[in-house]
Design a protein around this motif. Structure first.
Motif, PDB file in Angstrom:
ATOM      1  N   VAL A 144      -6.578   0.631   2.993  1.00  0.00           N
ATOM      2  CA  VAL A 144      -5.212   0.179   2.721  1.00  0.00           C
ATOM      3  C   VAL A 144      -4.784  -0.856   3.764  1.00  0.00           C
ATOM      4  CG1 VAL A 144      -2.791   0.893   2.617  1.00  0.00           C
ATOM      5  CG2 VAL A 144      -4.530   2.275   1.525  1.00  0.00           C
ATOM      6  N   ARG A 145      -5.157  -0.623   5.015  1.00  0.00           N
ATOM      7  CA  ARG A 145      -4.816  -1.605   6.056  1.00  0.00           C
ATOM      8  C   ARG A 145      -5.505  -2.940   5.793  1.00  0.00           C
ATOM      9  NH1 ARG A 145      -5.698  -1.215  12.673  1.00  0.00           N
ATOM     10  NH2 ARG A 145      -4.390  -3.020  13.161  1.00  0.00           N
TER      11      ARG A 145
ATOM     12  N   TYR B 205       0.316   0.826  11.937  1.00  0.00           N
ATOM     13  CA  TYR B 205      -0.860   1.295  12.663  1.00  0.00           C
ATOM     14  C   TYR B 205      -0.652   1.302  14.172  1.00  0.00           C
ATOM     15  CZ  TYR B 205      -4.249   1.955   8.938  1.00  0.00           C
ATOM     16  OH  TYR B 205      -4.922   2.459   7.856  1.00  0.00           O
TER      17      TYR B 205
ATOM     18  N   SER C 222      -3.655  -4.411   2.287  1.00  0.00           N
ATOM     19  CA  SER C 222      -2.197  -4.444   2.119  1.00  0.00           C
ATOM     20  C   SER C 222      -1.505  -5.406   3.070  1.00  0.00           C
ATOM     21  CB  SER C 222      -1.615  -3.043   2.317  1.00  0.00           C
ATOM     22  OG  SER C 222      -2.147  -2.139   1.393  1.00  0.00           O
ATOM     23  N   ASP C 223      -0.336  -5.886   2.646  1.00  0.00           N
ATOM     24  CA  ASP C 223       0.550  -6.640   3.536  1.00  0.00           C
ATOM     25  C   ASP C 223       1.540  -5.696   4.213  1.00  0.00           C
ATOM     26  OD1 ASP C 223      -0.263  -9.448   2.887  1.00  0.00           O
ATOM     27  OD2 ASP C 223       0.286  -8.782   0.884  1.00  0.00           O
ATOM     28  N   ARG C 224       2.058  -4.746   3.434  1.00  0.00           N
ATOM     29  CA  ARG C 224       2.941  -3.703   3.976  1.00  0.00           C
ATOM     30  C   ARG C 224       2.466  -2.352   3.476  1.00  0.00           C
ATOM     31  NH1 ARG C 224       8.479  -3.924   2.248  1.00  0.00           N
ATOM     32  NH2 ARG C 224       7.607  -4.692   0.279  1.00  0.00           N
ATOM     33  N   MET C 225       2.896  -1.288   4.177  1.00  0.00           N
ATOM     34  CA  MET C 225       2.490   0.064   3.803  1.00  0.00           C
ATOM     35  C   MET C 225       3.698   0.971   3.703  1.00  0.00           C
ATOM     36  SD  MET C 225      -0.915   0.880   6.035  1.00  0.00           S
ATOM     37  CE  MET C 225      -0.705   2.632   5.727  1.00  0.00           C
TER      38      MET C 225
ATOM     39  N   ASP D 248       5.374  -3.280   7.958  1.00  0.00           N
ATOM     40  CA  ASP D 248       4.190  -4.127   7.938  1.00  0.00           C
ATOM     41  C   ASP D 248       2.965  -3.291   8.307  1.00  0.00           C
ATOM     42  OD1 ASP D 248       2.346  -6.004   9.893  1.00  0.00           O
ATOM     43  OD2 ASP D 248       3.061  -7.073   8.124  1.00  0.00           O
ATOM     44  N   ARG D 249       1.816  -3.592   7.720  1.00  0.00           N
ATOM     45  CA  ARG D 249       0.622  -2.745   7.907  1.00  0.00           C
ATOM     46  C   ARG D 249       0.247  -2.601   9.382  1.00  0.00           C
ATOM     47  NH1 ARG D 249      -4.151  -6.914   5.866  1.00  0.00           N
ATOM     48  NH2 ARG D 249      -3.723  -8.503   7.420  1.00  0.00           N
ATOM     49  N   ASP D 250       0.282  -3.705  10.146  1.00  0.00           N
ATOM     50  CA  ASP D 250      -0.096  -3.626  11.558  1.00  0.00           C
ATOM     51  C   ASP D 250       0.952  -2.868  12.370  1.00  0.00           C
ATOM     52  OD1 ASP D 250      -2.492  -5.035  11.208  1.00  0.00           O
ATOM     53  OD2 ASP D 250      -1.445  -6.957  11.318  1.00  0.00           O
TER      54      ASP D 250
ATOM     55  N   GLY E 180       0.832  -1.199   0.000  1.00  0.00           N
ATOM     56  CA  GLY E 180       0.000   0.000   0.000  1.00  0.00           C
ATOM     57  C   GLY E 180       0.865   1.247   0.000  1.00  0.00           C
TER      58      GLY E 180
END
Length: 327
Positions: A223-224, A248, A227-230, A243-245, A50
């Motif tokens: 996007v979260r 966040y 997506s796997d990564r941002m 990584d998305r998490d 993302g």
């Protein structure tokens, strides 16, 4: 993450400058709009990366330069071991079969004078893959794949709704069985109820066909979800990637923190206690970025060195990259 250590795309120090000229008879080069300025990232095979940021930060330019729709000013784009910045002629055409784009506006990206069959089948003809009956069968198969009636091939774009038009755009992108699809804000112009349908379709197609996405968007919660990564962009540069998490739950860059504080939480108690980070000032012009850190004119944690030096883009923990002097 799928096949975590196999990068399909490697972008290194990518730059895309648009020249500023002056004069009527003799055009003089007086400066550059630094739309993308020294950007580096990987996209792993089978994942969704993302790319988020404010309007005008260079997200779309990254996506189009990645596909060589724009010629890069400097840097490398390595796609499955081939340096696209050096590819020319036949080699570039062959590589382009493996890379496609879904455009933002489903109303502007489809030719109103062409039928759906001609629109979806055009890539097959351009690349000499199929013609005649074979092309028609492939187009009907693609329409069915994206949830449209395969017998709509003789209809025109104006006969479809926005969500259906975006499905036609997705079918066109899938025509040549690509490995990478750049999704340039594919849901931003659709109704909220339709957005979920299109995103679910894209996830289903990714699982079935083994696709890799670069997903460009404004909607951070969407996007979260997909997506796997941002990667977070600001004024032509990537300021944070993880990584998305991780992004966040543990945003490191002050700009990323401000973005995440703007994401609404569907819990009244949490929302009441949550503090918004409101940035002051305007985004500088990409034609005249600040001397030091690009975010220095709006950063709530500004230090003296931020005004003079560009922060290095470095890995502060496994898989978590950030460009900030705080780390």
């Amino acid at each position: 993450m799928v096949a975590a250590q196999t990068p399909l795309v490697q972008v290194r120090n990518l730059k895309k400058y648009f020249p500023i000229t002056r004069g009527l008879l003799i055009r003089r080069h007086i400066g550059d709009v630094k739309a993308v300025d020294d950007v580096s990232f990987d996209i792993y095979r089978g994942e969704t990366l993302g790319l988020v940021g404010e309007t005008g930060c260079g997200k779309t330019t990254v996506g189009r330069t990645l596909l060589r729709l724009y010629e890069p000013t400097a840097g490398q784009i390595i796609f499955d071991g081939v340096d696209l910045t050096r590819a020319r002629g036949r080699q570039l055409r062959q590589m382009r079969r493996r890379m496609q784009i879904i455009f933002q506006d489903p109303y502007a990206s489809l030719n109103p004078r062409m039928t759906v069959g001609a629109i979806v089948g055009e890539p097959l003809e351009v690349h000499g893959v199929a013609t005649g009956k074979e092309k028609r069968e492939r187009v009907q198969e693609l329409l069915e794949l994206v949830g449209l009636n395969p017998y709509f091939i003789n209809r025109y774009p104006h006969e479809f709704s926005g969500g259906q038009r975006q499905r036609i755009g997705i079918a066109r992108a899938l025509a040549l069985n690509p490995d990478l699809i750049v999704c340039d804000e594919p849901i931003s112009s659709l109704d909220v109820s339709i957005q979920a349908q299109v995103v679910n379709l894209m996830e289903e197609l990714q699982d079935r066909l083994g696709l890799t996405y670069l997903f460009i968007a404004h909607d951070l919660s969407m996007v979260r979800h997909i997506s796997d990564r941002m990667a977070v962009m600001y004024l032509g540069k990537i300021v944070e990637l993880a990584d998305r998490d991780e992004i966040y739950l543990n945003p490191l860059h002050p700009y990323t923190r401000a973005l995440m504080s703007a994401v609404p939480v569907p819990d009244p108690e949490v929302e009441e206690k949550r503090q918004r980070i409101l940035l002051k000032g305007e985004i500088p012009s990409p034609a005249h970025p600040p001397r030091g850190c690009n975010f220095s004119t709006r950063c709530p944690e500004l230090m003296d060195r931020c005004k003079e030096e560009k922060p290095p883009y470095k890995e502060v923990s496994p898989g978590h990259w950030v460009a900030c002097f705080l780390y």
